[in-house]
Design a protein around this motif. Structure first.
Motif, PDB file in Angstrom:
ATOM      1  N   LEU A 192       0.824  -1.209   0.000  1.00  0.00           N
ATOM      2  CA  LEU A 192       0.000   0.000   0.000  1.00  0.00           C
ATOM      3  C   LEU A 192       0.860   1.261   0.000  1.00  0.00           C
ATOM      4  N   ILE A 193       1.946   1.258   0.758  1.00  0.00           N
ATOM      5  CA  ILE A 193       2.824   2.429   0.813  1.00  0.00           C
ATOM      6  C   ILE A 193       3.514   2.642  -0.530  1.00  0.00           C
ATOM      7  N   VAL A 194       3.982   1.555  -1.155  1.00  0.00           N
ATOM      8  CA  VAL A 194       4.617   1.668  -2.472  1.00  0.00           C
ATOM      9  C   VAL A 194       3.611   2.184  -3.498  1.00  0.00           C
ATOM     10  N   SER A 195       2.373   1.718  -3.418  1.00  0.00           N
ATOM     11  CA  SER A 195       1.335   2.217  -4.326  1.00  0.00           C
ATOM     12  C   SER A 195       1.137   3.712  -4.138  1.00  0.00           C
ATOM     13  N   CYS A 196       1.122   4.161  -2.888  1.00  0.00           N
ATOM     14  CA  CYS A 196       0.973   5.586  -2.601  1.00  0.00           C
ATOM     15  C   CYS A 196       2.122   6.385  -3.212  1.00  0.00           C
ATOM     16  N   ILE A 197       3.326   5.845  -3.158  1.00  0.00           N
ATOM     17  CA  ILE A 197       4.483   6.527  -3.757  1.00  0.00           C
ATOM     18  C   ILE A 197       4.276   6.697  -5.261  1.00  0.00           C
ATOM     19  N   PHE A 198       3.847   5.637  -5.927  1.00  0.00           N
ATOM     20  CA  PHE A 198       3.648   5.715  -7.380  1.00  0.00           C
ATOM     21  C   PHE A 198       2.494   6.650  -7.743  1.00  0.00           C
ATOM     22  N   LEU A 225      -1.170  22.704  -4.032  1.00  0.00           N
ATOM     23  CA  LEU A 225      -0.453  21.562  -3.470  1.00  0.00           C
ATOM     24  C   LEU A 225      -1.324  20.791  -2.481  1.00  0.00           C
ATOM     25  N   LEU A 226      -2.137  21.521  -1.693  1.00  0.00           N
ATOM     26  CA  LEU A 226      -3.044  20.845  -0.758  1.00  0.00           C
ATOM     27  C   LEU A 226      -4.062  19.989  -1.504  1.00  0.00           C
ATOM     28  N   VAL A 227      -4.601  20.533  -2.586  1.00  0.00           N
ATOM     29  CA  VAL A 227      -5.577  19.780  -3.382  1.00  0.00           C
ATOM     30  C   VAL A 227      -4.922  18.544  -3.983  1.00  0.00           C
ATOM     31  N   LYS A 228      -3.732  18.716  -4.507  1.00  0.00           N
ATOM     32  CA  LYS A 228      -3.027  17.577  -5.097  1.00  0.00           C
ATOM     33  C   LYS A 228      -2.760  16.501  -4.038  1.00  0.00           C
ATOM     34  N   GLY A 229      -2.386  16.936  -2.839  1.00  0.00           N
ATOM     35  CA  GLY A 229      -2.175  15.979  -1.755  1.00  0.00           C
ATOM     36  C   GLY A 229      -3.453  15.257  -1.380  1.00  0.00           C
ATOM     37  N   GLY A 230      -4.574  15.991  -1.357  1.00  0.00           N
ATOM     38  CA  GLY A 230      -5.859  15.363  -1.051  1.00  0.00           C
ATOM     39  C   GLY A 230      -6.263  14.341  -2.091  1.00  0.00           C
ATOM     40  N   GLY A 235      -6.821   8.706  -3.742  1.00  0.00           N
ATOM     41  CA  GLY A 235      -6.438   7.642  -4.666  1.00  0.00           C
ATOM     42  C   GLY A 235      -5.751   6.495  -3.973  1.00  0.00           C
ATOM     43  N   SER A 236      -4.936   6.793  -2.958  1.00  0.00           N
ATOM     44  CA  SER A 236      -4.246   5.736  -2.210  1.00  0.00           C
ATOM     45  C   SER A 236      -5.232   4.908  -1.398  1.00  0.00           C
ATOM     46  N   ILE A 237      -6.218   5.586  -0.796  1.00  0.00           N
ATOM     47  CA  ILE A 237      -7.237   4.865  -0.027  1.00  0.00           C
ATOM     48  C   ILE A 237      -8.071   3.970  -0.935  1.00  0.00           C
ATOM     49  N   LEU A 238      -8.342   4.432  -2.157  1.00  0.00           N
ATOM     50  CA  LEU A 238      -9.148   3.648  -3.098  1.00  0.00           C
ATOM     51  C   LEU A 238      -8.438   2.384  -3.564  1.00  0.00           C
ATOM     52  N   SER A 239      -7.150   2.279  -3.286  1.00  0.00           N
ATOM     53  CA  SER A 239      -6.427   1.066  -3.690  1.00  0.00           C
ATOM     54  C   SER A 239      -6.916  -0.172  -2.958  1.00  0.00           C
ATOM     55  N   GLU A 280     -11.375  -3.905  15.848  1.00  0.00           N
ATOM     56  CA  GLU A 280     -10.516  -2.886  16.451  1.00  0.00           C
ATOM     57  C   GLU A 280      -9.127  -2.925  15.827  1.00  0.00           C
ATOM     58  N   TYR A 281      -8.630  -4.123  15.602  1.00  0.00           N
ATOM     59  CA  TYR A 281      -7.312  -4.285  14.959  1.00  0.00           C
ATOM     60  C   TYR A 281      -7.321  -3.686  13.555  1.00  0.00           C
ATOM     61  N   LEU A 282      -8.390  -3.929  12.793  1.00  0.00           N
ATOM     62  CA  LEU A 282      -8.464  -3.410  11.425  1.00  0.00           C
ATOM     63  C   LEU A 282      -8.585  -1.886  11.411  1.00  0.00           C
ATOM     64  N   ILE A 283      -9.347  -1.324  12.335  1.00  0.00           N
ATOM     65  CA  ILE A 283      -9.475   0.134  12.405  1.00  0.00           C
ATOM     66  C   ILE A 283      -8.133   0.780  12.729  1.00  0.00           C
ATOM     67  N   GLN A 284      -7.400   0.188  13.655  1.00  0.00           N
ATOM     68  CA  GLN A 284      -6.080   0.728  14.003  1.00  0.00           C
ATOM     69  C   GLN A 284      -5.135   0.656  12.800  1.00  0.00           C
ATOM     70  N   ASN A 285      -5.205  -0.429  12.050  1.00  0.00           N
ATOM     71  CA  ASN A 285      -4.375  -0.551  10.854  1.00  0.00           C
ATOM     72  C   ASN A 285      -4.757   0.496   9.812  1.00  0.00           C
ATOM     73  N   MET A 286      -6.061   0.709   9.624  1.00  0.00           N
ATOM     74  CA  MET A 286      -6.517   1.702   8.647  1.00  0.00           C
ATOM     75  C   MET A 286      -6.052   3.103   9.034  1.00  0.00           C
ATOM     76  N   LEU A 287      -6.170   3.440  10.322  1.00  0.00           N
ATOM     77  CA  LEU A 287      -5.729   4.753  10.781  1.00  0.00           C
ATOM     78  C   LEU A 287      -4.224   4.910  10.605  1.00  0.00           C
ATOM     79  N   PHE A 288      -3.480   3.862  10.948  1.00  0.00           N
ATOM     80  CA  PHE A 288      -2.023   3.897  10.796  1.00  0.00           C
ATOM     81  C   PHE A 288      -1.642   4.075   9.329  1.00  0.00           C
ATOM     82  N   MET A 289      -2.349   3.370   8.431  1.00  0.00           N
ATOM     83  CA  MET A 289      -2.039   3.475   7.007  1.00  0.00           C
ATOM     84  C   MET A 289      -2.353   4.870   6.478  1.00  0.00           C
ATOM     85  N   VAL A 290      -3.425   5.504   6.962  1.00  0.00           N
ATOM     86  CA  VAL A 290      -3.738   6.877   6.546  1.00  0.00           C
ATOM     87  C   VAL A 290      -2.611   7.818   6.960  1.00  0.00           C
TER      88      VAL A 290
END
Length: 397
Positions: A192-198, A225-230, A235-239, A280-290
């Motif tokens: 997921l992180i590599v996808s975000c980089i690309f 730049l803020l819009v581009k970041g958003g 797009g990364s979340i949609l992966s 709870e584990y999945l929510i923590q992972n999702m927050l960490f990934m964001v």
């Protein structure tokens, strides 16, 4: 600003490179579900024949052993520990015979706790964990077995306390949601992180193709730049959408599981496990990934405005992904403070489960600490980008 966001988002989803990334994620998701997942062979599994063979061997020994004042101390040790061990194995066999999975979970939890105590603390070098841990070149087989047995004891205890529907697939963590849990504990966060980089690597520099059009927009460079970041964040979340297709495929034959299944969390302070719910584990992972997405996006926005080179973006982003593989070594958490380095948190699922603390022999790699470090770095990157983009001499392209 909303109109510009829509403009950027439509450009993002029409970008051939981004479409290719989603297609690749979909392909790997289906490949994993159809080819790799069916071959999953856990070390700790429900194996009635193995349990029965172990039980009968010990029972034969106990029924025929004779001892006296000169009996070898290991024989006396076996006579002492085998009865209770066999009691748990007998309970497991009876539970399987009567299809009582709650009783099987209870007996199995006690079996793992007792077995670990005998092997790790009283084994005297003659008792061993499951042979699956003693692979070639593994110098930490005993520590791996110790962690796995305590993990299994806690997990099965959670099954007895919960209201989830139990099955062999649940015990062996083959259901769709448990497969997701195992992947988060493995390399899914890296993917997921590599996808975000690309996704982000060209989010700024692609505007060179439409420089005349964009120069006329009534927005400051910082807002652009803020819009581009958003857009890159969305797009990364949609992966997760193409990746979820594989879970649907796995859920067909193996079941989907449920969100109330237990997930053992290792406490480095007490060197014990406690359970949290899977949701709870999945929510923590999702927050960490964001937070990881925000970290990567803010970093690459800064690099984009400073160096204006896509290859430099890719190189810098890749360094943050692979850096931990360079300095990681089991136990080096006692040597230096790994918790202050954001790259130490790249294995998101292992941070939340406490396994990374176990490997590093540290107490400091925590969910809260990871969010703090990543959040602080993100703020520094964004502040630096804001200051640079508001200089009069600065040009976005």
């Amino acid at each position: 600003m909303l109109a510009y966001f829509k403009f950027e988002f439509f450009q993002f989803i029409r970008n051939k490179k981004n479409i290719a990334i989603y297609v690749i994620l979909l392909f790997f998701s289906c490949y994993y579900a159809l080819i790799i997942a069916p071959t999953y062979n856990p070390i700790e599994k429900v194996d009635e024949s193995e349990i029965e063979a172990r039980y009968l061997t010990r029972e034969e020994f106990l029924n025929n052993v004779e001892f006296s004042a000169g009996t070898h101390f290991l024989t006396l040790f076996a006579i002492e520990i085998y009865p209770e061990w066999n009691e748990y194995d007998k309970g497991r066999l009876e539970a399987i015979k009567h299809h009582n999975l709650k009783e099987y979970a209870e007996a199995t939890s006690k079996w793992y706790a007792y077995a670990d105590n005998m092997i790790f603390y009283r084994g005297m070098g003659v008792l061993f964990y499951n042979p699956g841990y003693y692979t070639f070149g593994n110098n930490y087989a005993t520590m791996d077995g110790h962690y796995a047995y305590l993990h299994s004891a806690s997990r099965y205890e959670g099954y007895t306390e919960g209201k989830s529907s139990l099955s062999v697939n649940v015990f062996e963590e083959r259901t769709a949601l448990q497969t997701l849990q195992r992947l988060l504990h493995s390399y899914l966060p890296l993917i997921l992180i590599v996808s975000c980089i690309f996704f982000t690597v060209d989010i700024v520099l692609k505007d060179r193709r439409n420089s005349t059009l964009l120069q006329g927009l009534p927005l400051s460079n910082w807002r652009k730049l803020l819009v581009k970041g958003g857009v890159a964040l969305l797009g990364s979340i949609l992966s997760i959408i193409p990746l979820s297709v594989g879970l649907l495929i796995i859920g067909g034959p193996n079941g989907f599981g449920d969100f109330d299944l237990p997930v053992p969390i290792y406490s480095a302070d007490e060197k014990l496990f406690s359970n949290i719910m899977l949701w709870e584990y999945l929510i923590q992972n999702m927050l960490f990934m964001v937070f990881w997405f925000l970290f990567i996006i803010s970093l690459l926005l800064l690099v984009s405005v400073m160096l204006k080179n896509e290859f430099a973006n890719l190189l810098v982003g890749s360094v943050f992904v692979i850096a931990e593989f360079i300095y990681f070594d089991r136990g080096n958490g006692t040597v230096w403070n790994v918790q202050w380095t954001p790259t130490s948190y790249v294995q998101v699922g292992q941070i939340i489960s406490g396994y990374r603390n176990y490997l590093y022999n540290s107490k400091a790699l925590t969910f809260e600490g990871g969010l703090s470090v990543l959040g602080l770095c993100t703020c520094i990157f964004l502040l630096s980008t804001f200051l640079i983009s508001n200089q009069r001499k600065f040009k976005l392209l």
